[in-house]
Design a protein around this motif. Structure first.
Motif, PDB file in Angstrom:
ATOM      1  N   GLY A  74     -24.461   9.815   6.357  1.00 36.71           N
ATOM      2  CA  GLY A  74     -23.040  10.151   6.414  1.00 36.71           C
ATOM      3  C   GLY A  74     -22.201   9.006   6.945  1.00 36.71           C
ATOM      4  N   PHE A  75     -22.723   8.285   7.942  1.00 40.28           N
ATOM      5  CA  PHE A  75     -22.003   7.152   8.509  1.00 40.28           C
ATOM      6  C   PHE A  75     -21.851   6.032   7.484  1.00 40.28           C
ATOM      7  CE2 PHE A  75     -22.173   3.276  11.359  1.00 40.28           C
ATOM      8  CZ  PHE A  75     -20.864   3.386  11.797  1.00 40.28           C
ATOM      9  N   VAL A  76     -22.936   5.755   6.750  1.00 35.85           N
ATOM     10  CA  VAL A  76     -22.891   4.702   5.731  1.00 35.85           C
ATOM     11  C   VAL A  76     -21.910   5.073   4.620  1.00 35.85           C
ATOM     12  CG1 VAL A  76     -24.228   3.536   3.932  1.00 35.85           C
ATOM     13  CG2 VAL A  76     -25.199   3.825   6.219  1.00 35.85           C
ATOM     14  N   VAL A  77     -21.927   6.324   4.177  1.00 36.70           N
ATOM     15  CA  VAL A  77     -21.006   6.766   3.130  1.00 36.70           C
ATOM     16  C   VAL A  77     -19.560   6.634   3.601  1.00 36.70           C
ATOM     17  CG1 VAL A  77     -20.208   8.783   1.836  1.00 36.70           C
ATOM     18  CG2 VAL A  77     -22.653   8.280   1.978  1.00 36.70           C
ATOM     19  N   SER A  78     -19.296   6.986   4.845  1.00 32.66           N
ATOM     20  CA  SER A  78     -17.927   6.882   5.364  1.00 32.66           C
ATOM     21  C   SER A  78     -17.486   5.419   5.454  1.00 32.66           C
ATOM     22  CB  SER A  78     -17.813   7.573   6.723  1.00 32.66           C
ATOM     23  OG  SER A  78     -18.580   6.907   7.701  1.00 32.66           O
ATOM     24  N   LEU A  79     -18.401   4.513   5.780  1.00 34.29           N
ATOM     25  CA  LEU A  79     -18.072   3.087   5.797  1.00 34.29           C
ATOM     26  C   LEU A  79     -17.751   2.576   4.391  1.00 34.29           C
ATOM     27  CD1 LEU A  79     -20.702   1.631   8.302  1.00 34.29           C
ATOM     28  CD2 LEU A  79     -18.229   1.735   8.624  1.00 34.29           C
ATOM     29  N   ILE A  80     -18.532   3.036   3.409  1.00 36.20           N
ATOM     30  CA  ILE A  80     -18.277   2.640   2.016  1.00 36.20           C
ATOM     31  C   ILE A  80     -16.917   3.159   1.562  1.00 36.20           C
ATOM     32  CG2 ILE A  80     -19.046   2.960  -0.362  1.00 36.20           C
ATOM     33  CD1 ILE A  80     -21.926   2.983   0.710  1.00 36.20           C
ATOM     34  N   LEU A  81     -16.612   4.404   1.933  1.00 39.94           N
ATOM     35  CA  LEU A  81     -15.317   4.977   1.575  1.00 39.94           C
ATOM     36  C   LEU A  81     -14.173   4.184   2.207  1.00 39.94           C
ATOM     37  CD1 LEU A  81     -13.584   7.196   0.304  1.00 39.94           C
ATOM     38  CD2 LEU A  81     -13.980   8.576   2.359  1.00 39.94           C
ATOM     39  N   LEU A  82     -14.342   3.790   3.467  1.00 37.25           N
ATOM     40  CA  LEU A  82     -13.309   3.000   4.139  1.00 37.25           C
ATOM     41  C   LEU A  82     -13.136   1.647   3.460  1.00 37.25           C
ATOM     42  CD1 LEU A  82     -11.302   2.455   6.408  1.00 37.25           C
ATOM     43  CD2 LEU A  82     -13.235   1.756   7.847  1.00 37.25           C
ATOM     44  N   LEU A  83     -14.241   1.011   3.114  1.00 34.93           N
ATOM     45  CA  LEU A  83     -14.163  -0.291   2.438  1.00 34.93           C
ATOM     46  C   LEU A  83     -13.435  -0.158   1.102  1.00 34.93           C
ATOM     47  CD1 LEU A  83     -15.056  -3.266   2.565  1.00 34.93           C
ATOM     48  CD2 LEU A  83     -17.140  -2.591   1.357  1.00 34.93           C
ATOM     49  N   TRP A  84     -13.771   0.890   0.364  1.00 35.29           N
ATOM     50  CA  TRP A  84     -13.116   1.121  -0.935  1.00 35.29           C
ATOM     51  C   TRP A  84     -11.622   1.401  -0.740  1.00 35.29           C
ATOM     52  CZ3 TRP A  84     -10.666   5.551  -2.748  1.00 35.29           C
ATOM     53  CH2 TRP A  84     -10.276   5.506  -4.102  1.00 35.29           C
ATOM     54  N   ALA A  85     -11.276   2.225   0.273  1.00 35.61           N
ATOM     55  CA  ALA A  85      -9.876   2.572   0.501  1.00 35.61           C
ATOM     56  C   ALA A  85      -9.048   1.345   0.874  1.00 35.61           C
ATOM     57  CB  ALA A  85      -9.782   3.621   1.606  1.00 35.61           C
ATOM     58  N   VAL A  86      -9.653   0.390   1.582  1.00 34.71           N
ATOM     59  CA  VAL A  86      -8.934  -0.817   1.988  1.00 34.71           C
ATOM     60  C   VAL A  86      -8.831  -1.824   0.833  1.00 34.71           C
ATOM     61  CG1 VAL A  86      -9.032  -2.851   3.491  1.00 34.71           C
ATOM     62  CG2 VAL A  86      -9.493  -0.574   4.428  1.00 34.71           C
ATOM     63  N   MET A 126       0.855  -1.191   0.000  1.00 30.34           N
ATOM     64  CA  MET A 126       0.000   0.000   0.000  1.00 30.34           C
ATOM     65  C   MET A 126       0.898   1.249   0.000  1.00 30.34           C
ATOM     66  SD  MET A 126      -3.063   1.000   2.699  1.00 30.34           S
ATOM     67  CE  MET A 126      -4.042  -0.439   2.233  1.00 30.34           C
ATOM     68  N   SER A 127       0.631   2.119  -0.939  1.00 31.38           N
ATOM     69  CA  SER A 127       1.447   3.322  -1.072  1.00 31.38           C
ATOM     70  C   SER A 127       1.115   4.322   0.034  1.00 31.38           C
ATOM     71  CB  SER A 127       1.190   3.973  -2.436  1.00 31.38           C
ATOM     72  OG  SER A 127      -0.101   4.528  -2.465  1.00 31.38           O
ATOM     73  N   PRO A 128       1.999   5.324   0.250  1.00 33.31           N
ATOM     74  CA  PRO A 128       1.713   6.338   1.269  1.00 33.31           C
ATOM     75  C   PRO A 128       0.389   7.062   1.019  1.00 33.31           C
ATOM     76  CG  PRO A 128       4.013   6.444   0.637  1.00 33.31           C
ATOM     77  CD  PRO A 128       3.364   5.464  -0.300  1.00 33.31           C
ATOM     78  N   LEU A 129       0.076   7.326  -0.259  1.00 37.12           N
ATOM     79  CA  LEU A 129      -1.181   8.000  -0.585  1.00 37.12           C
ATOM     80  C   LEU A 129      -2.373   7.118  -0.221  1.00 37.12           C
ATOM     81  CD1 LEU A 129      -2.671  10.386  -1.791  1.00 37.12           C
ATOM     82  CD2 LEU A 129      -2.416   9.319  -4.058  1.00 37.12           C
ATOM     83  N   GLU A 130      -2.274   5.820  -0.549  1.00 34.17           N
ATOM     84  CA  GLU A 130      -3.363   4.890  -0.228  1.00 34.17           C
ATOM     85  C   GLU A 130      -3.520   4.738   1.281  1.00 34.17           C
ATOM     86  OE1 GLU A 130      -2.974   2.066  -4.224  1.00 34.17           O
ATOM     87  OE2 GLU A 130      -1.789   1.655  -2.410  1.00 34.17           O
ATOM     88  N   LEU A 131      -2.407   4.710   1.988  1.00 37.13           N
ATOM     89  CA  LEU A 131      -2.462   4.619   3.450  1.00 37.13           C
ATOM     90  C   LEU A 131      -3.100   5.873   4.048  1.00 37.13           C
ATOM     91  CD1 LEU A 131      -1.748   3.030   5.988  1.00 37.13           C
ATOM     92  CD2 LEU A 131       0.520   4.120   5.933  1.00 37.13           C
ATOM     93  N   ALA A 132      -2.762   7.013   3.476  1.00 34.99           N
ATOM     94  CA  ALA A 132      -3.355   8.269   3.955  1.00 34.99           C
ATOM     95  C   ALA A 132      -4.864   8.281   3.735  1.00 34.99           C
ATOM     96  CB  ALA A 132      -2.708   9.458   3.247  1.00 34.99           C
ATOM     97  N   LEU A 133      -5.296   7.738   2.600  1.00 32.10           N
ATOM     98  CA  LEU A 133      -6.726   7.674   2.297  1.00 32.10           C
ATOM     99  C   LEU A 133      -7.448   6.776   3.294  1.00 32.10           C
ATOM    100  CD1 LEU A 133      -9.042   8.467   0.465  1.00 32.10           C
ATOM    101  CD2 LEU A 133      -8.458   6.563  -1.039  1.00 32.10           C
ATOM    102  N   VAL A 134      -6.815   5.649   3.638  1.00 27.78           N
ATOM    103  CA  VAL A 134      -7.408   4.759   4.650  1.00 27.78           C
ATOM    104  C   VAL A 134      -7.544   5.474   5.984  1.00 27.78           C
ATOM    105  CG1 VAL A 134      -7.023   2.667   6.027  1.00 27.78           C
ATOM    106  CG2 VAL A 134      -6.656   2.615   3.552  1.00 27.78           C
ATOM    107  N   ALA A 137      -9.368  -1.299  -2.596  1.00 29.40           N
ATOM    108  CA  ALA A 137      -8.895  -0.844  -3.896  1.00 29.40           C
ATOM    109  C   ALA A 137      -7.433  -1.251  -4.158  1.00 29.40           C
ATOM    110  CB  ALA A 137      -9.061   0.663  -4.037  1.00 29.40           C
ATOM    111  N   PRO A 138      -6.510  -1.081  -3.199  1.00 27.67           N
ATOM    112  CA  PRO A 138      -5.121  -1.496  -3.469  1.00 27.67           C
ATOM    113  C   PRO A 138      -4.986  -3.000  -3.674  1.00 27.67           C
ATOM    114  CG  PRO A 138      -5.221   0.024  -1.609  1.00 27.67           C
ATOM    115  CD  PRO A 138      -6.632  -0.381  -1.906  1.00 27.67           C
ATOM    116  N   LEU A 139      -5.867  -3.790  -3.050  1.00 25.79           N
ATOM    117  CA  LEU A 139      -5.775  -5.233  -3.148  1.00 25.79           C
ATOM    118  C   LEU A 139      -6.296  -5.755  -4.473  1.00 25.79           C
ATOM    119  CD1 LEU A 139      -7.012  -6.166   0.444  1.00 25.79           C
ATOM    120  CD2 LEU A 139      -4.654  -5.864  -0.364  1.00 25.79           C
TER     121      LEU A 139
END
Length: 225
Positions: free
Chosen positions: A207-219, A1-9, A221-223
């Motif tokens: 907002g909570f659901v959107v943030s969960l979706i964003l977290l799932l995508w951030a984790v 995972m790159s620094p940018l991807e880690l920052a997004l997580v 996407a690199p994989l």
């Protein structure tokens, strides 16, 4: 995972924590009202609260003139890290009603409401300000009566209680601390509370659901590269 991807997580985790902290206590109260805690303060805390504000003393005396007697200071605590609220709880047998003076955190009165629960569900509920959803049905009467005149507030509530009784409703009013706590639990378990709370919960839940979706995508996407 790159620094940018880690920052997004990390950003996504922060959003989940931020939105979750805001919405989860309210959401749990809605879906599991039994998780809400309510109790009466002890005598020392009660005396301290009652002596904190001249405006509170004036409001309390105004309700006593209307034949309400003091039950104590009722506290409510939302689940998890949720907020806590305090109110001066009273009851009047001749009006078949509980009364509550809702308190600001610094002890001054914020609002007054009257509440009569019905056996088997339903209620008559009257608040002294204009906000809040109103409704009228065979077993449910919730009305806003914006006024500082406690006699007018009590009179309006009493008339609607009598109308309920004329339609055959049986009141479930036990003017004691235990009865007041049971009535509090009944309110939070009511269909009215769920309908009234939903518009306030939906934006935070989204907002909570959107943030969960964003977290799932951030984790993930690199994989999936």
């Amino acid at each position: 995972m790159s620094p940018l991807e880690l920052a997004l997580v990390c950003v996504a985790i922060g959003l989940v924590l931020l939105t979750g902290r805001s919405i989860l206590p309210d959401l749990l109260t809605l879906v599991q009202p039994s998780r809400l805690r309510c109790w009466f303060l002890d005598a020392e805390q009660e005396a301290k609260t009652l002596g904190a504000s001249p405006l509170l003393e004036e409001c309390l005396q105004g309700l006593k003139v209307q034949h309400f007697f003091l039950l104590g200071i009722k506290a409510e605590k939302l689940p998890l890290w949720g907020k806590d609220y305090r109110e001066v709880a009273l009851a009047a047998r001749d009006h078949s009603a509980f009364a509550s003076i809702v308190l600001h955190p610094f002890g001054a009165p914020a609002s007054v409401y009257l509440y009569t629960p019905l056996r088997g569900g339903g209620m008559v509920f009257t608040r002294d300000y204009a906000r809040g959803p109103q409704t009228e049905s065979d077993r449910l009467s919730v009305r806003n009566v914006p006024t500082e005149d406690l006699e007018k507030l009590v009179s309006d509530h009493r008339a609607r209680v009598e109308a309920m009784r004329a339609r055959g409703a049986v009141l479930d009013l036990r003017p004691s601390q235990a009865g007041r706590l049971d009535a509090t639990r009944a309110f939070y378990a009511s269909e009215y509370f769920r309908r009234a709370a939903m518009p306030h919960i939906i934006p935070g839940l989204a907002g909570f659901v959107v943030s969960l979706i964003l977290l799932l995508w951030a984790v993930l996407a690199p994989l999936l590269k």
